[in-house]
Design a protein around this motif. Structure first.
Motif, mmCIF file in Angstrom:
data_model
loop_
_atom_site.group_PDB
_atom_site.id
_atom_site.type_symbol
_atom_site.label_atom_id
_atom_site.label_comp_id
_atom_site.label_asym_id
_atom_site.label_seq_id
_atom_site.Cartn_x
_atom_site.Cartn_y
_atom_site.Cartn_z
ATOM 1 N N SER A 110 0.823 -1.204 0.000
ATOM 2 C CA SER A 110 0.000 0.000 0.000
ATOM 3 C C SER A 110 0.862 1.261 0.000
ATOM 4 O O SER A 110 0.558 2.224 -0.712
ATOM 5 N N ILE A 111 1.940 1.255 0.786
ATOM 6 C CA ILE A 111 2.843 2.400 0.804
ATOM 7 C C ILE A 111 3.500 2.585 -0.551
ATOM 8 O O ILE A 111 3.635 3.706 -1.061
ATOM 9 N N ARG A 112 3.898 1.493 -1.167
ATOM 10 C CA ARG A 112 4.515 1.575 -2.499
ATOM 11 C C ARG A 112 3.529 2.139 -3.511
ATOM 12 O O ARG A 112 3.887 2.957 -4.363
ATOM 13 N N ASP A 113 2.286 1.700 -3.423
ATOM 14 C CA ASP A 113 1.255 2.217 -4.333
ATOM 15 C C ASP A 113 1.046 3.708 -4.115
ATOM 16 O O ASP A 113 0.823 4.459 -5.065
ATOM 17 N N TYR A 114 1.121 4.130 -2.852
ATOM 18 C CA TYR A 114 0.921 5.542 -2.560
ATOM 19 C C TYR A 114 2.046 6.385 -3.167
ATOM 20 O O TYR A 114 1.795 7.435 -3.764
ATOM 21 N N VAL A 115 3.283 5.938 -3.006
ATOM 22 C CA VAL A 115 4.419 6.667 -3.564
ATOM 23 C C VAL A 115 4.314 6.741 -5.087
ATOM 24 O O VAL A 115 4.632 7.770 -5.692
ATOM 25 N N ARG A 116 3.836 5.686 -5.689
ATOM 26 C CA ARG A 116 3.714 5.647 -7.150
ATOM 27 C C ARG A 116 2.652 6.618 -7.650
ATOM 28 O O ARG A 116 2.825 7.271 -8.681
ATOM 29 N N ASP A 117 1.537 6.737 -6.920
ATOM 30 C CA ASP A 117 0.431 7.568 -7.393
ATOM 31 C C ASP A 117 -0.444 7.984 -6.213
ATOM 32 O O ASP A 117 -1.473 7.359 -5.942
ATOM 33 N N PRO A 118 -0.052 9.050 -5.478
ATOM 34 C CA PRO A 118 -0.818 9.442 -4.283
ATOM 35 C C PRO A 118 -2.287 9.738 -4.576
ATOM 36 O O PRO A 118 -3.178 9.278 -3.851
ATOM 37 N N GLY A 119 -2.572 10.497 -5.625
ATOM 38 C CA GLY A 119 -3.961 10.819 -5.940
ATOM 39 C C GLY A 119 -4.768 9.593 -6.298
ATOM 40 O O GLY A 119 -5.921 9.424 -5.863
ATOM 41 N N GLY A 120 -4.170 8.714 -7.100
ATOM 42 C CA GLY A 120 -4.853 7.488 -7.478
ATOM 43 C C GLY A 120 -5.118 6.596 -6.285
ATOM 44 O O GLY A 120 -6.144 5.914 -6.213
#
Length: 468
Positions: free
Chosen positions: A136-146
């Motif tokens: 989840s943290i990795r996904d956030y770094v990749r695309d915070p808005g998404g």
């Protein structure tokens, strides 16, 4: 005559943060004792509510049972919705219950600080160093808005940090027409009579928004229910939400004298500049644009996470670079030289309900803002100082920690109460007792909102508005 009222609650969730507010406009006289009800009725049984907006500031807790109780209370108060969700920062004790909130009372609009690439690095490295760099943290770094949209948000507003010279909105003159172009057209079938809305005013950011962000006309009120496009939006410092009303469809919109004003303290310094150059060299990038940075950072994490952690720790003490967003919830105009206030607060019980008195009515929440540092505290205080006579309640930074507190934080003319959200006898907060002693020495009261239901704290205010 009709009434605007605001109720704010600091839920008792132990060490964490769960603050909620309700903004209401009703076709009611001011004196009725039912101002706090979810849906008031007139003598015929018809709803008198014209507008009802719910917001939340932070949603995290280290006490699961107390949070469950508070979330149930919040769901009953809101009827299952949250219109605005403000996130001060991404520490676990402020956001670890977001999934629960979005699953039961989902928020359409999320507002939080804009993180530059080096700030996203801090977020990721801190989790890596602690052994909890989840998907989840990795996904956030990749695309915070998404990430936020996948969790149920429709509009994600990233607030740009201040630069130390920013000014808050002036607020104008309440209850006077503010729409020189005339009222918005009313669609067929729309209800006539008194109308109210919450609008977003976006200041132009200093930097150009990422190309995948949506844009809106700057410094122009946008109805949050009808005039915001889905997606991510970059908002300059001083952007805010405000209450507006008009007596009928032929009237022009007027200020309702209430705003929700987020503020992110300045963060630029020499350490950040040095780290920006170092990580750009390490990742082989000519710039730190958001499109390429996240993928390069995550690739480096997979191939050499130790190097990434070392690089960050060479420039920062972990947590030193943390960013936190404050939120002012209060009258949209400063009192200036006036000695009174249009807003009334309960002054005690009477046989027929509440007696009310003019009073400062604003609540200033600070998250984990590092206000001990003068480079952050002074711009923060300067930004909110025009509302000095309106600020009645202050949430102490970092739950009252002396590491982030300075006595100048209390220098608001109307301030009467400082609130800390933690469990006092667990010594979870460094230097809490020292902070509370300084609060008392300054002639202010304090309140600890812990995990016991009886410590939950709410604050109500209301004002009458007269169509002319």
């Amino acid at each position: 005559m009709f009434t605007a009222s605001v109720v704010r609650k600091q839920y008792a969730v132990g060490h964490g943060g769960f603050h909620a507010g309700k903004i209401t406009v009703r076709k009611d006289e001011l004196h009725i004792p039912e101002l706090m009800l979810f849906d008031a009725k007139d003598a015929t049984g018809k709803s008198t509510t014209v507008l009802e907006k719910f917001y939340v500031y932070d949603c995290g807790s280290e006490s699961p049972q107390s949070f469950d109780r508070s979330l149930g209370n919040h769901e009953r108060m809101t009827g299952g919705r949250t219109d605005l969700l403000f996130i001060s920062h991404l520490d676990s004790d402020h956001v670890n219950k977001i999934d629960r909130l979005m699953g039961t009372t989902p928020a359409k609009i999320v507002v939080l600080p804009y993180l530059e690439p080096e700030d996203l690095s801090e977020l990721l490295v801190r989790e890596v160093d602690g052994g909890s760099a989840t998907a989840s943290i990795r996904d956030y770094v990749r695309d915070p808005g998404g990430w936020w949209r996948r969790h149920g948000a429709d509009v994600v507003i990233f607030v740009e940090p201040g630069n130390g010279e920013d000014q808050p909105p002036s607020g104008g003159v309440p209850d006077k027409p503010i729409d020189p172009e005339g009222p918005l057209p009313i669609s067929p079938g729309s209800e006539e009579g008194l109308q109210a809305r919450l609008t977003l005013i976006v200041n132009k950011p200093r930097k150009a928004p990422p190309k995948d962000f949506v844009t809106v006309p700057y410094n122009t009120p946008r109805d949050v229910d009808r005039e915001l496009s889905s997606g991510s939006l970059l908002a300059g410092c001083g952007s805010h939400f405000r209450l507006e009303w008009r007596k009928d469809a032929s009237d022009r919109w007027r200020l309702g004298d209430w705003i929700l004003l987020p503020y992110v303290h300045p963060v630029e310094n020499e350490m950040r500049a040095a780290f920006r150059q170092a990580i750009r060299n390490e990742l082989g990038l000519n710039s730190l644009d958001s499109e390429t940075f996240a993928s390069a950072l995550l690739e480096k994490l997979s191939s050499d996470r130790k190097k990434l952690v070392t690089l960050y720790n060479d420039h920062f003490e972990v947590g030193q670079n943390a960013i936190s967003m404050s939120l002012y919830s209060g009258p949209g105009r400063s009192l200036g030289s006036q000695s009174g206030s249009d807003w009334l607060v309960p002054a005690g019980d009477t046989p027929i309900g509440y007696s009310m008195r003019p009073s400062p009515a604003a609540w200033l929440a600070t998250g984990d803002s590092k206000l001990k540092q003068s480079s952050r505290r002074q711009p923060w205080h300067s930004f909110f100082n025009p509302f000095s006579k309106q600020i009645c309640i202050l949430s102490l930074p970092h739950h009252g920690s002396s590491k982030d507190f300075h006595e100048e934080v209390l220098n608001f003319d109307g301030l009467a109460l400082a609130v800390a959200t933690t469990i006092r006898d667990r010594n979870r907060v460094a230097g809490l007792e020292d902070t509370l002693s300084q609060v008392q020495a300054a002639g202010k009261q304090y309140k600890i909102v812990d995990d016991r239901a009886e410590t939950e704290f709410h604050f109500m205010c209301a004002r009458a508005m007269q169509p002319t």
